[in-house]
Structures are given as C-alpha cells and as structure tokens.
Design a protein around this motif. Structure first.
Motif, mmCIF file in Angstrom:
data_model
loop_
_atom_site.group_PDB
_atom_site.id
_atom_site.type_symbol
_atom_site.label_atom_id
_atom_site.label_comp_id
_atom_site.label_asym_id
_atom_site.label_seq_id
_atom_site.Cartn_x
_atom_site.Cartn_y
_atom_site.Cartn_z
ATOM 1 N N MET A 122 10.428 -3.815 3.580
ATOM 2 C CA MET A 122 11.561 -4.313 4.357
ATOM 3 C C MET A 122 12.839 -3.891 3.682
ATOM 4 N N ALA A 123 13.673 -3.141 4.351
ATOM 5 C CA ALA A 123 14.934 -2.703 3.775
ATOM 6 C C ALA A 123 15.957 -3.812 3.875
ATOM 7 N N PHE B 43 10.910 -5.379 10.365
ATOM 8 C CA PHE B 43 10.737 -3.936 10.196
ATOM 9 C C PHE B 43 12.112 -3.307 10.026
ATOM 10 N N THR C 128 6.651 -3.382 0.131
ATOM 11 C CA THR C 128 7.546 -2.861 -0.896
ATOM 12 C C THR C 128 8.927 -3.521 -0.940
ATOM 13 N N GLU C 129 9.333 -4.164 0.157
ATOM 14 C CA GLU C 129 10.712 -4.638 0.239
ATOM 15 C C GLU C 129 10.889 -6.157 0.200
ATOM 16 N N TRP D 56 3.881 -0.968 5.153
ATOM 17 C CA TRP D 56 4.385 -0.433 3.878
ATOM 18 C C TRP D 56 5.710 -1.089 3.508
ATOM 19 N N SER D 57 6.583 -1.237 4.501
ATOM 20 C CA SER D 57 7.873 -1.858 4.268
ATOM 21 C C SER D 57 7.720 -3.291 3.785
ATOM 22 N N LEU E 96 4.121 2.026 8.791
ATOM 23 C CA LEU E 96 5.415 1.972 8.130
ATOM 24 C C LEU E 96 5.900 0.532 7.979
ATOM 25 N N GLY F 72 13.692 -0.855 8.095
ATOM 26 C CA GLY F 72 13.579 0.224 7.162
ATOM 27 C C GLY F 72 13.792 1.509 7.902
#
Length: 302
Positions: free
Chosen positions: A1-2, A55, A102-103, A98-99, A95, A57
């Motif tokens: 997650m950005a 989501f 990692t975020e 993955w986000s 994606l 990112g």
C-alpha cells in the motif's frame, strides 16, 4: 500500500475543482443499548489504512472446521464472488496483494497497541477463529501469542493473498495444518452455523459490498457466547471539513482501492446488527491522516 500525501491546500483545491458535487452524507465502552463512543488519540499516521481492500500503489486443504453443504457449494461460492465482486485481472489482484504485504508496516506499528488490547479478549475464550479479509495475515502474531492451540480460518476474495498469508502464519509459528485459506466473501461464508469461537475483522467492512449481510454472516457462524473483534476506519463527523473531503474523494477511493469507502458509519452498522450480548465500541482519532482520522474498534458479543 503506497502512502498518499495530501496537504490542506491540495485538499481545498480538490474540493473547489469538484464542480458542485452533492455532499451527502471514553475510555468507557458501552453496550448496544447506549450508543456512547470514547475518543482516543494516536500521534502519528501518514497513510490511508483501508486495510484489506486498499490498493494505493499502482492504480486446502485441511478442513478442521465443519462446512455445511448448503454454504460450501463451489458453484454458490463462485456465483457470489462474481455477483458481489466482479472478477479483476490477475495482475491487479497480485499487485494489490504485494502492495498490502509491503506497504502496511508503519500502520501495523501504530495500531499494535489497540490490537494487543483487543486480542487479549480471546484468551481462554477462543481456539477456533475465523478472520474475514485476512489479506496477508498481519494478525497471526496476535493469535499465536495469546492462544497456544489456535486454529485459524482466513476468508478473502483475493486468492493472491494466500501465499502471503501462509508465509505470515509460518513466521508466527502457526502449524500449516492449523491454518486454512478460503477464497470467499464476507457476505457468504462457507461455514456451518455456530462453528467458530471468534470472528476477527480489521479494516475490512470499509470494502465489503453489503455490510449488513456480512454482519449477519458473522453472527450466524459464531457459537453462542462467541465474540467478534473489529477495527475499522469510518466517516468523519457530519458537517466537518474532513467529512467534506471524504465525500469528494470517496468515488475515487472506491475505484483505486478495490471498493474501499471513506464515508461508512461502520460503528452504527455494528450496533444495529443486534448481537445478543451487545457491542462495546470505542473511537480512535488519528491525528496525522490526509483524509481519514476516525476509527472505531471494539468487541461484539454473540
């Protein structure tokens, strides 16, 4: 997650450029009969924590709990997935997973104090747990810390989450046979009535299609005396500037964050669900959020 950084000036600009959009919209815990909510504060948050469905990112195997044929039908499960959550491309699902993996670290660090207090409610009360929207499995460490012989079922509509969740389970010391991933929706959980001791949902009701139906499913599968533990982000106060911002950004949020809503009154939904033992709900105010500052968390008793 950005992380999404929005300054006050940019938020005002966003609202100004949104041409005449229609704006709709204590420490003591209380039972359902008294809808009082305590406000706590958290000093530092810098990202939107839409959890299981966020989501931001880039734009089993060992069935240790009984499954009812009426709910476990593969065709029924597939139909529900397609109807309530239209299929997304594999790259999107991967994606997103993955986000999430990692975020979310900074968020998990900030929220850990709340989670530790909530998960203490499982001690001596639950060994069979269902987590809806299990995602990448950030809560496994809490299960294995407080429950020696825990078994966990994880429901998630994104099948790409499974590999991350299994890795998290292993890192937390959970045996492979004590975790089962179920590709399904919170609105249609393929388990028998009264089949689990506890249900856990952290940052997931923001993005289910039908909150009321999901809560009915939670009540259905909980045994008498079982508990539902939750942490959710919710709408800001009506009439506040932050609520105005949320109303403007909500349509975009739903598109980029896999159905996540910024303006849901999740605490109200939980209170109105009619849990037999009521619901204890508290409110946390998050001070460093671009467009979310309100969370609710607590326990409902079946």
């Amino acid at each position: 997650m950005a992380i999404l950084h929005l300054s006050t000036s940019s938020l005002i600009s966003t609202i100004t450029n949104s041409r005449r959009r229609t704006i709709r919209a204590s420490r003591d815990s209380v039972r359902t009969q008294k809808n009082l909510i305590k406000t706590d504060s958290v000093s530092s948050f810098s990202l939107c924590t839409c959890g299981r469905r966020h989501f931001l990112g880039a734009m089993t195997s060992m069935p240790f709990l009984p499954i009812s044929p009426s709910f476990a039908s593969a065709s029924c499960s597939t139909d529900d997935l397609k109807r309530l959550r239209p299929p997304k491309p594999d790259w999107y699902e991967e994606l997103f997973a993955w986000s999430m993996n990692t975020e979310m670290e900074s968020y998990e660090k900030e929220i850990s104090g709340y989670k530790m207090k909530l998960f203490d409610n499982l001690v001596g009360k639950a060994e069979k747990i269902l987590e809806i929207g299990i995602g990448t499995g950030p809560n496994f460490k809490y299960y294995t810390t407080v429950i020696p012989n825990v078994s966990v079922l994880g429901v998630d509509p994104n099948a790409k989450m499974e590999s991350y969740a299994r890795r998290s389970a292993a890192e937390a010391g959970l045996k492979p046979e004590d975790f089962r991933f179920i590709h399904a929706l919170g609105e249609s959980i393929p388990l028998e009535d009264a089949s689990v001791d506890a249900v856990v949902g952290t940052l997931v009701l923001c993005s289910v299609t039908d909150v009321t139906r999901t809560l009915k499913e939670i009540k259905r599968i909980l045994r008498p005396g079982g508990i539902y533990i939750f942490i959710e982000h919710v709408a800001a106060e009506d009439g506040s500037f932050l609520r105005l911002v949320q109303n403007v950004l909500d349509p975009l949020q739903q598109v980029v964050a896999d159905g996540c809503h910024l303006t849901r009154h999740t605490g109200k939904y939980i209170l109105e669900a009619g849990f037999n033992g009521g619901a204890d709900i508290k409110k946390a105010s998050l001070s460093r959020f671009a467009y979310i500052s309100s969370h609710v968390y607590g326990v409902a008793y079946n």
